[in-house]
Design a protein around this motif. Structure first.
Motif, PDB file in Angstrom:
ATOM      1  N   ILE B  46     -10.912   3.715  16.944  1.00 59.55           N
ATOM      2  CA  ILE B  46      -9.549   3.435  17.414  1.00 59.55           C
ATOM      3  C   ILE B  46      -9.101   2.065  16.927  1.00 59.55           C
ATOM      4  N   GLY B  47     -10.021   1.080  17.027  1.00 57.60           N
ATOM      5  CA  GLY B  47      -9.683  -0.278  16.608  1.00 57.60           C
ATOM      6  C   GLY B  47      -9.329  -0.349  15.139  1.00 57.60           C
ATOM      7  N   ILE B  48     -10.173   0.234  14.300  1.00 53.73           N
ATOM      8  CA  ILE B  48      -9.957   0.139  12.855  1.00 53.73           C
ATOM      9  C   ILE B  48      -8.736   0.960  12.446  1.00 53.73           C
ATOM     10  N   LYS B  49      -8.498   2.069  13.169  1.00 60.30           N
ATOM     11  CA  LYS B  49      -7.338   2.911  12.866  1.00 60.30           C
ATOM     12  C   LYS B  49      -6.038   2.249  13.306  1.00 60.30           C
ATOM     13  N   SER B  50      -6.122   1.343  14.303  1.00 63.87           N
ATOM     14  CA  SER B  50      -4.922   0.606  14.708  1.00 63.87           C
ATOM     15  C   SER B  50      -4.640  -0.525  13.727  1.00 63.87           C
ATOM     16  N   TRP B  51      -5.695  -1.051  13.118  1.00 68.40           N
ATOM     17  CA  TRP B  51      -5.560  -2.159  12.173  1.00 68.40           C
ATOM     18  C   TRP B  51      -5.041  -1.647  10.829  1.00 68.40           C
ATOM     19  N   GLN B  52      -5.576  -0.498  10.387  1.00 71.94           N
ATOM     20  CA  GLN B  52      -5.271   0.043   9.063  1.00 71.94           C
ATOM     21  C   GLN B  52      -3.766   0.141   8.742  1.00 71.94           C
ATOM     22  N   PRO B  53      -2.941   0.757   9.627  1.00 77.36           N
ATOM     23  CA  PRO B  53      -1.513   0.865   9.273  1.00 77.36           C
ATOM     24  C   PRO B  53      -0.840  -0.486   9.142  1.00 77.36           C
ATOM     25  N   LEU B  54      -1.317  -1.491   9.903  1.00 79.32           N
ATOM     26  CA  LEU B  54      -0.735  -2.823   9.777  1.00 79.32           C
ATOM     27  C   LEU B  54      -1.080  -3.410   8.416  1.00 79.32           C
ATOM     28  N   ALA B  55      -2.333  -3.185   7.956  1.00 82.59           N
ATOM     29  CA  ALA B  55      -2.744  -3.659   6.631  1.00 82.59           C
ATOM     30  C   ALA B  55      -1.894  -2.984   5.554  1.00 82.59           C
ATOM     31  N   ILE B  56      -1.711  -1.673   5.699  1.00 85.83           N
ATOM     32  CA  ILE B  56      -0.926  -0.938   4.701  1.00 85.83           C
ATOM     33  C   ILE B  56       0.526  -1.393   4.716  1.00 85.83           C
ATOM     34  N   ALA B  57       1.067  -1.595   5.936  1.00 82.87           N
ATOM     35  CA  ALA B  57       2.464  -2.011   6.047  1.00 82.87           C
ATOM     36  C   ALA B  57       2.680  -3.363   5.376  1.00 82.87           C
ATOM     37  N   SER B  58       1.690  -4.276   5.514  1.00 80.65           N
ATOM     38  CA  SER B  58       1.871  -5.616   4.941  1.00 80.65           C
ATOM     39  C   SER B  58       1.776  -5.581   3.413  1.00 80.65           C
ATOM     40  N   ALA B  59       1.162  -4.525   2.853  1.00 79.89           N
ATOM     41  CA  ALA B  59       1.053  -4.414   1.396  1.00 79.89           C
ATOM     42  C   ALA B  59       2.240  -3.676   0.795  1.00 79.89           C
ATOM     43  N   LYS B  60       3.044  -3.044   1.678  1.00 78.50           N
ATOM     44  CA  LYS B  60       4.145  -2.204   1.205  1.00 78.50           C
ATOM     45  C   LYS B  60       5.313  -3.061   0.728  1.00 78.50           C
ATOM     46  N   GLN B  61       5.915  -2.683  -0.412  1.00 79.10           N
ATOM     47  CA  GLN B  61       7.121  -3.356  -0.885  1.00 79.10           C
ATOM     48  C   GLN B  61       8.315  -2.870  -0.069  1.00 79.10           C
ATOM     49  N   GLU B  62       9.457  -3.547  -0.289  1.00 88.24           N
ATOM     50  CA  GLU B  62      10.648  -3.181   0.471  1.00 88.24           C
ATOM     51  C   GLU B  62      11.124  -1.758   0.168  1.00 88.24           C
ATOM     52  N   ASP B  63      10.883  -1.298  -1.060  1.00 88.90           N
ATOM     53  CA  ASP B  63      11.326   0.056  -1.407  1.00 88.90           C
ATOM     54  C   ASP B  63      10.278   1.111  -1.030  1.00 88.90           C
ATOM     55  N   GLY B  64       9.218   0.702  -0.314  1.00 90.25           N
ATOM     56  CA  GLY B  64       8.225   1.670   0.154  1.00 90.25           C
ATOM     57  C   GLY B  64       7.089   1.909  -0.821  1.00 90.25           C
ATOM     58  N   SER B  65       7.143   1.289  -2.008  1.00 89.81           N
ATOM     59  CA  SER B  65       6.056   1.482  -2.984  1.00 89.81           C
ATOM     60  C   SER B  65       5.014   0.369  -2.849  1.00 89.81           C
ATOM     61  N   TYR B  66       3.950   0.451  -3.634  1.00 86.34           N
ATOM     62  CA  TYR B  66       2.916  -0.588  -3.623  1.00 86.34           C
ATOM     63  C   TYR B  66       2.831  -1.219  -5.009  1.00 86.34           C
ATOM     64  N   ASN B  67       2.398  -2.481  -5.071  1.00 83.68           N
ATOM     65  CA  ASN B  67       2.197  -3.144  -6.360  1.00 83.68           C
ATOM     66  C   ASN B  67       1.024  -2.532  -7.110  1.00 83.68           C
ATOM     67  N   PHE B  68      -0.036  -2.196  -6.350  1.00 86.92           N
ATOM     68  CA  PHE B  68      -1.229  -1.641  -6.980  1.00 86.92           C
ATOM     69  C   PHE B  68      -1.105  -0.119  -7.081  1.00 86.92           C
ATOM     70  N   SER B  69      -1.939   0.474  -7.956  1.00 87.61           N
ATOM     71  CA  SER B  69      -1.906   1.929  -8.055  1.00 87.61           C
ATOM     72  C   SER B  69      -2.790   2.528  -6.962  1.00 87.61           C
ATOM     73  N   LYS B  70      -2.318   3.638  -6.371  1.00 92.46           N
ATOM     74  CA  LYS B  70      -3.067   4.281  -5.294  1.00 92.46           C
ATOM     75  C   LYS B  70      -4.422   4.779  -5.779  1.00 92.46           C
ATOM     76  N   GLY B  71      -4.443   5.242  -7.043  1.00 91.97           N
ATOM     77  CA  GLY B  71      -5.679   5.790  -7.591  1.00 91.97           C
ATOM     78  C   GLY B  71      -6.776   4.745  -7.686  1.00 91.97           C
ATOM     79  N   THR B  72      -6.430   3.538  -8.176  1.00 96.37           N
ATOM     80  CA  THR B  72      -7.457   2.492  -8.267  1.00 96.37           C
ATOM     81  C   THR B  72      -7.913   2.075  -6.876  1.00 96.37           C
ATOM     82  N   MET B  73      -6.964   2.089  -5.910  1.00 97.07           N
ATOM     83  CA  MET B  73      -7.337   1.721  -4.547  1.00 97.07           C
ATOM     84  C   MET B  73      -8.381   2.697  -4.001  1.00 97.07           C
ATOM     85  N   VAL B  74      -8.130   4.009  -4.166  1.00 99.46           N
ATOM     86  CA  VAL B  74      -9.066   5.012  -3.655  1.00 99.46           C
ATOM     87  C   VAL B  74     -10.441   4.826  -4.293  1.00 99.46           C
ATOM     88  N   LEU B  75     -10.459   4.623  -5.628  1.00 97.61           N
ATOM     89  CA  LEU B  75     -11.743   4.448  -6.315  1.00 97.61           C
ATOM     90  C   LEU B  75     -12.457   3.179  -5.850  1.00 97.61           C
TER      91      LEU B  75
END
Lengths: 357, 357
Positions: B46-75
């Motif tokens: 629960i703790g890590i799942k509550s933290w995760q969306p905040l981490a993702i939100a802080s990495a999100k650009q204003e248009d909803g995209s990310y600077n990094f590629s999702k594929g490299t992130m997964v790998l």
């Protein structure tokens, strides 16, 4: 028989007094109703309750007020309900009832009948509280939060009727309250924190109002069920006569000036007649719901009819079918299953401990 | 022992084959976990799942995209998880485990290990489906409806793990799905009929995506639980190695042009590292959830952490606390009680037939 003895005199042997108590506790229990009658009464309540808000909406002015006075409408409803019941009672008295049973069907002492005034007084009190509540909270939120009457019905049922409920039934009433709140068209508009300063006071008034108006229904149920052998038409006659008395008094007290100036039927038109017919029929059907089913069935029917009205609005008035509304319908459905689960499992002879799939 | 026999040769006496089947069905059952360990694992999830969306939100650009590629992130997540597991496995192998038990803790045949590729492939497939789904339905609604993974988890659990649930537990999963949908910040914004032409196709993609991504988790659970005696760190090693293999292949296949042009770490910054750490830790904790608890506990934890995140957002980011959100929290709470009701009643030795108040 015990009730006959009661209003002949005060001094009764202990033996008979005991018999009387037993007698009441026996007649208190409703006679087992067939599933068909149960569904017919509940469906009629649902039908009339789905019609009523449409009637009221069509009578509403653009600013949310009505042309007619609410006080005269309430009084006229009591009179109309009385006028509906008198011929039906007389017909059943002289035509369909065996002469030897005629006494039982109106066996209500004057003292007992006085209790029938309680619901009318409580009803008037809750109507007055609405005006106080509305000065602290906006009408939309007031209407939405009025659904907490579902859970207060459970609580007062426990206190007044002494009827316990299982954990699942309490949970079902909570879910039903939530479902009803979510199904209300105004639910999503209301921001709670936005008016937090007044919201608590408003919530207090709404809760008090729900407690009082639900008490009114539950006392009606209690008195109607206590005199299980008395004709429901006779009980209604008595109830409506006291209703006319209490509401007439209340109307004179609150609106005598405008009545003097404008006359009794000021502002009445066909839409008012429409409301009058819907409200009066609902009153008569509710008396059946209270005598043969009960207040919990009533709040469940109320919620079902609210959902039906909303579905009609979506189809015919092009209201939005939001995700929240779909969720609300599923919560209500789940809650009703939860409330009747034990009955359903018993009916199909399913052992609940092994009921997995 | 049975598993040892299995990868020695194909031809086995019938006697031993039977023993093996029994053995697997026994080891399939998780060892009974104490309430404390249960709560610790669930709370960490629960703790890590509550933290995760905040981490993702802080990495999100204003248009909803990310600077990094999702594929490299997964790998990179797969690689990081592997790097976390290697030292822990080596430490437990050489220091805390008795030499006689060392064979059992990594007793996984190559054929059995191949199955560990299934979750990775399914995970990749569901990620691809997201892109199709998003072309038919808006991202907000897509996110909200993604909560039907709660109910699909129940359905796939029934099919893959063959685990039956009571009527109340199914109802609980339905209520949990609804509660999660209502608690999503975007729920009230989405008008379903507004895009009905595309909505059905979108719903189809979302359902398929949920089915595939949930299958991925449930297969992980199945394989991890089947090898109950194998060290979870060894299982993770194998899982992440296949994950690196599958995701590396997938990345080369879909993004080789931009990788060639921009390089592997194009667009990575501190917020990307933040996401990497949160995602990787979550992956490791999830492996404990799957091995010792299960996917139903996982979706329940997921919903609880969603509610916690929303409460944080209301307190710290001044989100509106709507009536719908309060209702959602109550639905989620009621659903969790309903799901664990039998356990709670058994624990307090309450007879459910007489549990009324």
């Amino acid at each position: 028989m015990a009730a006959v003895l009661r209003h002949r005199g005060e001094a009764m042997p202990v033996q008979i007094k005991k018999l009387e108590e037993n007698d009441i506790s026996v007649t208190k229990k409703p006679s087992p109703l067939s599933w068909v009658s149960y569904l017919v009464i509940a469906s009629m309540a649902i039908g009339i309750k789905s019609w009523q808000p449409l009637a009221i909406a069509s009578a509403k002015q653009e600013d949310g007020s009505y042309n007619f006075s609410k006080g005269t409408m309430v009084l006229m409803c009591e009179i109309t309900k009385l006028l509906i019941c008198i011929p039906i009672f007389l017909y059943s008295y002289y035509t369909t009832t065996d002469p030897s049973k005629r006494f039982a069907m109106m066996n209500l002492s004057f003292q007992d009948s006085l209790r029938y005034m309680i619901p009318a007084i409580l009803y008037g009190a809750s109507n007055t509280l609405v005006y106080f509540g509305l000065s602290y909270i906006n009408p939309a939120l007031f209407h939405v939060l009025g659904n907490i009457r579902i859970i207060t019905a459970g609580i007062l049922y426990r206190i007044i009727m002494k009827q316990k409920q299982t954990d699942l039934q309490w949970l079902a009433l909570m879910f039903l309250t939530i479902g009803a709140i979510l199904a209300s068209p105004d639910a999503s508009k209301s921001d709670l924190l936005g008016e937090s300063s007044k919201a608590l006071l408003g919530l207090f008034f709404i809760t008090t109002m729900c407690l009082i108006s639900t008490s009114s229904s539950i006392y009606t149920e209690l008195f109607f069920k206590k005199g299980q052998d008395i004709s429901i038409w006779y009980q209604n006659l008595v109830l409506y006569m006291y209703g006319i008395f209490v509401n007439g008094f209340y109307l004179l007290f609150t609106e005598h000036e405008s009545l003097n100036a404008n006359g009794f039927f000021y502002g009445w038109d066909w839409s008012a007649i429409h409301v009058l017919v819907a409200q009066s029929l609902m009153g008569v059907i509710l008396s059946f719901v209270f005598k043969y089913l009960g207040n919990i069935v009533y709040v469940i029917s109320l919620t079902v009819s609210m959902v039906i009205t909303a579905v009609f609005s979506i189809i015919f008035f092009e209201f939005q079918c939001t995700l929240t509304f779909i969720c609300a319908v599923m919560v209500v459905t789940g809650a009703i299953y939860l409330y009747y689960r034990m009955k359903i499992l018993d009916h199909y002879k399913i052992d609940e401990r092994n009921f997995s799939f």
